[in-house]
Design an enzyme around this catalytic site. Structure first.
Site, PDB file in Angstrom:
ATOM      1  N   HIS A 189       0.829  -1.205   0.000  1.00 41.36           N
ATOM      2  CA  HIS A 189       0.000   0.000   0.000  1.00 41.36           C
ATOM      3  C   HIS A 189       0.868   1.262   0.000  1.00 41.36           C
ATOM      4  O   HIS A 189       0.738   2.154   0.793  1.00 41.36           O
ATOM      5  CB  HIS A 189      -1.055  -0.053   1.120  1.00 41.36           C
ATOM      6  CG  HIS A 189      -0.605   0.371   2.452  1.00 41.36           C
ATOM      7  ND1 HIS A 189      -1.121   1.457   3.102  1.00 41.36           N
ATOM      8  CD2 HIS A 189       0.346  -0.123   3.242  1.00 41.36           C
ATOM      9  CE1 HIS A 189      -0.512   1.600   4.241  1.00 41.36           C
ATOM     10  NE2 HIS A 189       0.379   0.659   4.364  1.00 41.36           N
ATOM     11  N   HIS A 238       4.561  15.852  -3.019  1.00 40.09           N
ATOM     12  CA  HIS A 238       5.544  16.610  -2.239  1.00 40.09           C
ATOM     13  C   HIS A 238       5.750  17.986  -2.874  1.00 40.09           C
ATOM     14  O   HIS A 238       5.363  18.209  -4.016  1.00 40.09           O
ATOM     15  CB  HIS A 238       6.873  15.850  -2.189  1.00 40.09           C
ATOM     16  CG  HIS A 238       6.705  14.460  -1.655  1.00 40.09           C
ATOM     17  ND1 HIS A 238       6.607  13.354  -2.474  1.00 40.09           N
ATOM     18  CD2 HIS A 238       6.561  14.012  -0.391  1.00 40.09           C
ATOM     19  CE1 HIS A 238       6.428  12.273  -1.725  1.00 40.09           C
ATOM     20  NE2 HIS A 238       6.390  12.636  -0.457  1.00 40.09           N
ATOM     21  N   HIS A 263      -0.327  12.838   3.093  1.00 34.75           N
ATOM     22  CA  HIS A 263       0.323  12.012   4.105  1.00 34.75           C
ATOM     23  C   HIS A 263      -0.617  11.733   5.279  1.00 34.75           C
ATOM     24  O   HIS A 263      -0.559  10.664   5.881  1.00 34.75           O
ATOM     25  CB  HIS A 263       1.646  12.638   4.549  1.00 34.75           C
ATOM     26  CG  HIS A 263       2.710  12.579   3.486  1.00 34.75           C
ATOM     27  ND1 HIS A 263       2.828  13.534   2.503  1.00 34.75           N
ATOM     28  CD2 HIS A 263       3.680  11.655   3.227  1.00 34.75           C
ATOM     29  CE1 HIS A 263       3.840  13.211   1.689  1.00 34.75           C
ATOM     30  NE2 HIS A 263       4.374  12.078   2.106  1.00 34.75           N
ATOM     31  N   HIS A 313      11.126  17.857   8.086  1.00 39.93           N
ATOM     32  CA  HIS A 313      10.714  16.658   7.360  1.00 39.93           C
ATOM     33  C   HIS A 313      11.844  16.070   6.508  1.00 39.93           C
ATOM     34  O   HIS A 313      12.217  14.910   6.651  1.00 39.93           O
ATOM     35  CB  HIS A 313       9.478  16.958   6.489  1.00 39.93           C
ATOM     36  CG  HIS A 313       9.189  15.885   5.490  1.00 39.93           C
ATOM     37  ND1 HIS A 313       9.453  16.037   4.149  1.00 39.93           N
ATOM     38  CD2 HIS A 313       8.714  14.626   5.638  1.00 39.93           C
ATOM     39  CE1 HIS A 313       9.123  14.916   3.517  1.00 39.93           C
ATOM     40  NE2 HIS A 313       8.672  14.046   4.401  1.00 39.93           N
ATOM     41  N   HIS A 367      14.251  12.686   7.291  1.00 44.25           N
ATOM     42  CA  HIS A 367      14.298  11.546   6.361  1.00 44.25           C
ATOM     43  C   HIS A 367      15.750  11.121   6.172  1.00 44.25           C
ATOM     44  O   HIS A 367      16.100   9.950   6.290  1.00 44.25           O
ATOM     45  CB  HIS A 367      13.735  11.945   4.989  1.00 44.25           C
ATOM     46  CG  HIS A 367      12.306  11.552   4.792  1.00 44.25           C
ATOM     47  ND1 HIS A 367      11.925  10.287   4.458  1.00 44.25           N
ATOM     48  CD2 HIS A 367      11.165  12.276   4.886  1.00 44.25           C
ATOM     49  CE1 HIS A 367      10.599  10.240   4.342  1.00 44.25           C
ATOM     50  NE2 HIS A 367      10.107  11.437   4.596  1.00 44.25           N
ATOM     51  N   PHE A 417      12.373   8.932  -1.192  1.00 44.62           N
ATOM     52  CA  PHE A 417      10.930   8.717  -1.092  1.00 44.62           C
ATOM     53  C   PHE A 417      10.490   7.351  -1.617  1.00 44.62           C
ATOM     54  O   PHE A 417       9.520   6.793  -1.151  1.00 44.62           O
ATOM     55  CB  PHE A 417      10.156   9.815  -1.813  1.00 44.62           C
ATOM     56  CG  PHE A 417      10.144  11.122  -1.076  1.00 44.62           C
ATOM     57  CD1 PHE A 417      10.268  11.179   0.308  1.00 44.62           C
ATOM     58  CD2 PHE A 417       9.999  12.317  -1.768  1.00 44.62           C
ATOM     59  CE1 PHE A 417      10.253  12.385   0.991  1.00 44.62           C
ATOM     60  CE2 PHE A 417       9.986  13.535  -1.095  1.00 44.62           C
ATOM     61  CZ  PHE A 417      10.113  13.575   0.288  1.00 44.62           C
ATOM     62  N   HIS A 457       6.030  10.564   9.972  1.00 44.82           N
ATOM     63  CA  HIS A 457       4.920  11.330   9.401  1.00 44.82           C
ATOM     64  C   HIS A 457       3.790  11.549  10.389  1.00 44.82           C
ATOM     65  O   HIS A 457       3.006  12.493  10.244  1.00 44.82           O
ATOM     66  CB  HIS A 457       4.449  10.703   8.091  1.00 44.82           C
ATOM     67  CG  HIS A 457       5.217  11.270   6.941  1.00 44.82           C
ATOM     68  ND1 HIS A 457       4.896  12.473   6.372  1.00 44.82           N
ATOM     69  CD2 HIS A 457       6.355  10.849   6.336  1.00 44.82           C
ATOM     70  CE1 HIS A 457       5.786  12.753   5.432  1.00 44.82           C
ATOM     71  NE2 HIS A 457       6.681  11.789   5.400  1.00 44.82           N
TER      72      HIS A 457
HETATM   73 CU1  C2O Z   1       6.135  11.333   1.142  1.00 47.59          CU
HETATM   74 CU2  C2O Z   1       8.212  12.035   4.047  1.00 47.59          CU
HETATM   75  O1  C2O Z   1       7.477  11.915   2.348  1.00 47.59           O
END
Ligand code: C2O
Length: 550
Positions: free
Chosen positions: A148, A169, A178, A300, A304, A321, A334
């Site tokens: 998914h 994004h 998100h 953010h 990552h 991503f 997220h």
């Molecule tokens: Cu879709 Cu943290 O990104």
């Protein structure tokens, strides 16, 4: 390039720092890295003065309303094309014919939220059990952990625009998409353990207690474990919300204070207007990446990259991503992003949402806990309470972390000219169309520093540069106080059917408070420094200007 000893620099004091970012992170001598601070000015050679005129907001000349982006056609999916990596077809839903799509309906209103999401450092074992069950689902089940992840990398085209990907994004779809992704993930997990009060944990990296990799994700025998993470970033190593792909060894309390200052900037002083926080409008027929909101860049993007494994070809998993959601911690990361959206709306009730139908009616497809494809619109996901969830109240320690005022000093000279590739720091003089505005004027229209014509060739690497205003030549330890913000972009790939090309975007920073803090509010001209931190050689900047956003 000669290296000045008098100016501490982020990226040019060590030989490692001259390497591309992906290699910097491999430099093993962490303990020998010099102490660096957030957003510090990099010295540069003096070139010549350059004036960037005008304050044109790119939105101003926008053509009249297009239409909202429609839910994708699941039968038409293009997996991303990555160097050194087997194609990851899990961006596409194998059972994704889209037949029998139902429209999302909010659950019946109830007074108490059904699901209260806990901070990950306080979460219990039920979550592990649920993820273990999700990982056991057959691979062709659209609810399976692998499956998914639709849309993950521009895999779907915009309906009616075969040359344009749907990109969630770097635009105003970032928060809603998100949120919905997590919402269905949570409902599927709850269904698997037969508990409709099950709530996803969030990684509370904006508070001191959450500023390390949460322990539940670090246990090797847990389904929450993932081996593709930076092995140096285990507890008790503190997170660096301004991560430049180099670990800076500073006392933990200093790191925490810096993180809190960054949170204040990204959530409060730099996020006073809706577009500055949410990102730029993105409608049917638009090119992707019109511009990210404050938090999408930092923390953010930086978190990552902080989490991903620098030894993997594309900083998998979280540093890219296409792979990010393979790591269960993606959902906790997220979760915090989603929580911050909710918090921001609470802080700014007057301007919380876009009243724009093209935003509200943008539609996405997700699979629900019964494996049915569901069409959901942005307007359905504005209020977590209406969706049946809430966040554990863990306080907002950054709310009072306003950085101290800086003394007014002579700014470093302008050096370099735009357009330019960011191989080294570029400093340009920028005219402020208005000076010394009244409090009321400032309240009504935020001053916005606009970095235009940002182009990233082959966006396979993490790209980050900092934007500083009037930073003095010897920026010293206080340079972070002159920082308007950073552009920090996690790599995202382009679907195989798209012409490969550069990614183009625009960055905007709310700077009213910054101008006051650095004593520049009366100045007609400021010097803006663009300081490359990661992948500067991949980035070209068109120009810098100042405009106003209501
Ligand atoms: Cu879709 Cu943290 O990104």
């Amino acid at each position: 390039m000669e290296i000045s000893r008098s100016v501490p620099r982020c990226t040019t004091t060590t030989p490692g720092a001259r390497m591309p970012c992906s290699l910097q992170a491999l430099v093993p001598t962490k303990a020998r890295q010099p102490r660096r601070l957030t957003c510090k000015a990099t010295g540069g050679r003096v070139f010549f003065f350059f004036y960037v005129l005008l304050g044109l907001d790119a939105q101003r000349g926008r053509a009249a309303i297009a239409a909202p982006i429609q839910a994708p056609d699941l039968g038409n999916c293009n997996p991303p094309d990555l160097p050194n990596t087997a194609p990851d077809t899990n961006c596409c839903l194998t059972s994704g014919s889209g037949i029998g799509i139902i429209d999302f309906v909010l659950p019946p209103a109830s007074s108490a939220p059904l699901r209260v999401r806990p901070a990950a450092h306080l979460a219990d074992a039920e979550y592990e059990r649920a993820v273990a069950l999700m990982k056991q689902l057959p691979g062709d089940d659209p609810r399976s952990f692998e499956q998914h992840r639709a849309y993950c990398d521009g895999a779907y085209d915009q309906v009616g625009f075969p040359d344009l990907e749907i990109q969630v994004h770097n635009c105003w779809l970032f928060f809603p998409w998100h949120r919905l992704y997590l919402y269905f993930h949570e409902r599927i997990l709850g269904k698997l353990i037969g508990d409709d009060t099950f709530a996803l944990p969030f990684w509370n990296w904006d508070a001191p207690a959450g500023m390390t990799l949460p322990a539940i994700y670090a246990n090797r025998s847990s389904p929450l474990y993932n081996e593709r993470r930076d092995p140096a970033h285990l507890q008790p190593f503190p997170v660096d919300l301004d991560y430049n792909k180099i670990d800076v060894i500073i006392p933990t309390d200093e790191q925490i204070d810096q993180n809190l200052n960054i949170m204040y900037r990204q959530m409060v002083s730099g996020a006073k207007k809706t577009q500055l926080f949410m990102g730029q409008p993105y409608r049917a027929g638009d090119q992707p990446d019109p511009g990210a909101g404050s938090v999408e860049n930092v923390p953010h993007g930086t978190m990552h990259t902080w989490t991903g494994d620098p030894a993997q070809p594309n900083s998998e998993d979280m540093g890219n991503f296409y792979s990010a959601a393979r790591d269960p911690i993606f959902f906790a990361h997220h979760g915090n992003i989603d929580r911050l959206w909710h918090v921001w709306r609470g802080l700014r009730p007057g301007n919380a949402d876009f009243a724009d139908a093209d935003w509200l009616d943008t539609a996405f497809l997700f699979y629900d806990e019964e494996a049915r494809p569901v069409r959901v619109r942005v307007r359905d996901c504005l209020d977590p309470a209406a969706m049946g969830y809430a966040y554990q109240d863990v306080g907002l320690p950054w709310l009072k972390a306003k950085p101290a005022n800086r003394s007014r000093r002579t700014p470093a000279h302008a050096a370099g000219a735009l357009p330019a590739t960011l191989r080294e720091t570029v400093r340009v003089k920028v005219t402020r169309p208005q000076v010394s505005r009244s409090d009321k004027e400032k309240e009504e229209a935020e001053e916005v520093l606009i970095i235009e014509g940002i182009q990233v060739v082959d966006h396979f690497k993490f790209v980050k540069f900092d934007v500083l205003v009037n930073v003095p030549e010897s920026g010293g330890d206080g340079a972070s106080g002159y920082c308007a913000g950073s552009v920090a972009m996690t790599p995202h790939m382009i679907g195989t059917n798209k012409k490969k090309g550069s990614m183009k975007t625009v960055a905007r920073f709310g700077v009213c408070d910054l101008m006051d803090n650095i004593g520049a509010d009366g100045d007609k001209m400021v010097v803006v420094s663009l300081v490359p931190r990661c992948g500067g050689e991949l980035v070209t900047i068109g120009g810098v200007s100042i405009g106003y956003t209501k």
